[in-house]
Write an enzyme that holds these catalytic residues in place. Structure first.
Site, mmCIF file in Angstrom:
data_model
loop_
_atom_site.group_PDB
_atom_site.id
_atom_site.type_symbol
_atom_site.label_atom_id
_atom_site.label_comp_id
_atom_site.label_asym_id
_atom_site.label_seq_id
_atom_site.Cartn_x
_atom_site.Cartn_y
_atom_site.Cartn_z
ATOM 1 N N CYS A 75 2.963 1.825 3.102
ATOM 2 C CA CYS A 75 4.054 0.856 3.271
ATOM 3 C C CYS A 75 5.202 1.174 2.321
ATOM 4 O O CYS A 75 6.366 0.918 2.638
ATOM 5 C CB CYS A 75 3.543 -0.571 3.078
ATOM 6 S SG CYS A 75 2.663 -1.188 4.534
ATOM 7 N N CYS A 134 0.845 -1.188 0.000
ATOM 8 C CA CYS A 134 0.000 0.000 0.000
ATOM 9 C C CYS A 134 0.886 1.247 0.000
ATOM 10 O O CYS A 134 2.081 1.162 0.313
ATOM 11 C CB CYS A 134 -0.944 -0.011 1.195
ATOM 12 S SG CYS A 134 -0.145 0.402 2.751
ATOM 13 N N CYS A 169 -3.109 -4.667 1.447
ATOM 14 C CA CYS A 169 -1.651 -4.583 1.374
ATOM 15 C C CYS A 169 -1.004 -5.874 1.878
ATOM 16 O O CYS A 169 -1.402 -6.407 2.909
ATOM 17 C CB CYS A 169 -1.184 -3.395 2.193
ATOM 18 S SG CYS A 169 0.579 -3.292 2.405
ATOM 19 N N ASP A 192 0.450 -1.542 65.015
ATOM 20 C CA ASP A 192 -0.130 -2.875 65.191
ATOM 21 C C ASP A 192 -1.652 -2.766 65.227
ATOM 22 O O ASP A 192 -2.203 -1.693 65.442
ATOM 23 C CB ASP A 192 0.367 -3.500 66.504
ATOM 24 C CG ASP A 192 1.842 -3.865 66.425
ATOM 25 O OD1 ASP A 192 2.340 -4.055 65.297
ATOM 26 O OD2 ASP A 192 2.479 -3.949 67.486
ATOM 27 N N CYS A 195 1.074 -4.643 5.511
ATOM 28 C CA CYS A 195 0.396 -4.220 6.740
ATOM 29 C C CYS A 195 -0.972 -4.890 6.879
ATOM 30 O O CYS A 195 -1.658 -4.693 7.873
ATOM 31 C CB CYS A 195 0.273 -2.710 6.794
ATOM 32 S SG CYS A 195 -0.779 -2.022 5.512
HETATM 33 ZN ZN LIG Z 1 0.523 -1.408 3.888
#
Ligand SMILES: [Zn+2]
Length: 506
Positions: free
Chosen positions: A24, A21, A100, A321, A103
């Protein structure tokens, strides 16, 4: 304009024809300009095509965008072709664009307003309050395999052109995703920017889950869960030749895009501090459990947190205590509220909280309640040993006493004790002899077997042991001083001299 250099041409062309894509492609061109990723993918694509357009060896079928009508016709055709065609990602067709290979759709259809709205709605529904926001993302482990495959694919070609592409220089999907989405999610939630609140999204892609399997078979390390870490390590171990033998390069085109799963919200801790009084002689500071069984029905921390909080860590300057009361100005404490939804408190709301706590139980009382920083909390613990504490104890003596017999105690100053770790705490504290100082004492006669003893001591002094002697483990002790057996019947902490948190005027 995208900050691409002439040498990137071959790379862009190779990536596009492999089914990457536009975002990317930018990642693999190592473009670290955030604004580039924020542009609509079809716009990035158009520019990428123009960038490689004049190259005669383009593998892409067409380099000119067609009219919208043509694009519509083209996109109606299924299945998506392996070879990239620019018209498929025309402005009106983005949702039908092929997924893609790298991704798996995360930087395509998931980087959009739909997911932004979904995340914003989740956060709003949970009524979180925060000043600043960070985004986190969880990705399917097989993305690493696909990334590796693509990197091998382009590396060989680049090397022929005497170019190099370091795997570490490639921008990570996670990074690119955040660059696009962080500001959008922040904006959808009212303009917040970094840190304090984290909203995360998890992506899964069942279709390609098997991408990882061959790696572990090849390396003979069988796993049932393929964590990202395991995949990254496996990729480092496997040889390139072996990888290419078992996995296509570039990776195959998936038919579906990733699914976004849970949206997780996490708020950083908020810290609340104050001082508490404990008026009960049957109330532990924290829940008292023995072998998983509850011994007392409540505790100081539960009474403080009870009305408002369930997830918290409680800490205090020392502890008393279960049978010891804490009077005077009280003991400093702090509560770390974990993943709080409400984090904005006005002065008035804090006052209201304090009133709610105080009216819910007569066993405790809280004052000086306030929001503090994580760093400020450290001040409560620092120098704790050097601080002084004052106590009042009711002491019993075996031998009858006269008023005159105990007067001499008032003159004792700066008495140093050697305290061996008391028998009663030996199961949780190391055996040691600790020197502790009693700064001053004063006595108040009651009857022939009882008197009140007021003490000003170094913090950390075991008062009960100082009175009864703990079988000679604390020296000197009250038995030695009075030359009779003595025991402690009641003990109150009168003050804890730690000047934190600052007092809040009522
Ligand atoms: Zn991609």
């Amino acid at each position: 304009m995208l900050p691409l250099k002439d040498k990137d041409k071959a790379l862009v062309q190779k990536l596009l024809s492999s089914g990457c894509c536009p975002r990317c492609v930018l990642r693999f061109c190592c473009i670290n300009v955030q604004s580039a990723y924020k542009r609509p993918p079809q716009e990035i694509l158009k520019e990428l095509i123009e960038f490689i357009g004049d190259n005669s060896t383009v593998e892409i079928s067409e380099t000119k965008t067609q009219s919208d009508a043509d694009a519509g016709q083209e996109a109606a055709e299924a299945p998506p072709p392996k070879r990239f065609k620019p018209d498929e990602t025309g402005p009106t067709r983005e949702e039908e664009s092929p997924v893609c290979v790298l991704c798996l759709g995360i930087l395509q259809e998931h980087c959009d307003q739909t997911l932004v709205s979904k995340m914003a709605e989740t956060v709003k529904a949970e009524k979180y309050e925060f000043d600043t926001l960070v985004l986190s993302v969880s990705l399917p482990a097989q993305l690493c395999v696909r990334e590796h495959s693509c990197w091998l694919h382009v590396k060989t070609e680049l090397r022929e052109k005497s170019l190099v592409l370091g795997k570490d220089d490639v921008i990570q999907v996670k990074e690119a995703f955040k660059w696009v989405m962080q500001s959008l999610v922040s904006k959808a939630l009212g303009g917040a920017a970094v840190s304090a609140f984290e909203v995360g999204v998890e992506f899964v892609h069942p279709e390609t889950d098997k991408d990882c399997h061959f790696l572990f078979c090849e390396l003979l390390c069988f796993q049932s869960v393929f964590t990202r870490m395991a995949v990254v390590k496996a990729l480092e171990k496997i040889s390139e030749a072996n990888f290419l033998k078992h996995y296509p390069s570039p990776p195959t085109r998936p038919s579906s895009s990733c699914e976004s799963r849970d949206i997780q919200c996490l708020h950083t801790s908020v810290f609340i501090a104050g001082r508490y009084n404990k008026f009960s002689r049957s109330l532990p500071q924290t829940p008292w459990l023995i072998g998983g069984e509850r011994r007392m029905e409540s505790s100081v921390e539960e009474l403080i947190a009870g009305p408002s909080w369930t997830c918290f860590n409680f800490s205090s300057s020392g502890r008393e205590d279960v049978d010891v009361r804490t009077l005077g100005n009280g003991r400093p404490f702090a509560m770390e509220l974990l993943n709080p939804h409400k984090s904005w408190f006005s002065r008035e709301q804090i006052k209201q909280l304090q009133q709610t706590i105080n009216s819910s139980s007569d066993k405790i009382h809280v004052r000086d309640l306030q929001i503090v920083s994580r760093d400020a909390m450290g001040r409560m613990k620092e120098g704790e040993e050097e601080k002084t504490k004052t106590y009042r104890a009711l002491v019993w003596t075996q031998k009858p006493i006269q008023k005159e017999d105990i007067c001499f105690l008032n003159d004792i100053k700066e008495l140093t004790l050697d305290q061996k770790t008391p028998l009663r705490v030996l199961h949780r504290r190391a055996l040691a002899v600790r020197p502790r100082v009693i700064h001053s004492m004063s006595s108040e006669y009651r009857d022939s077997h009882h008197f009140y003893l007021a003490l000003k001591t170094q913090a950390g002094t075991y008062i009960k042991e100082f009175v009864h002697g703990d079988f000679g483990r604390t020296k000197p002790n009250m038995c030695e001083l009075l030359q009779t057996e003595a025991d402690i019947l009641e003990l109150d902490v009168e003050s804890v001299d730690v000047d934190w948190p600052p007092p809040i005027p009522e």
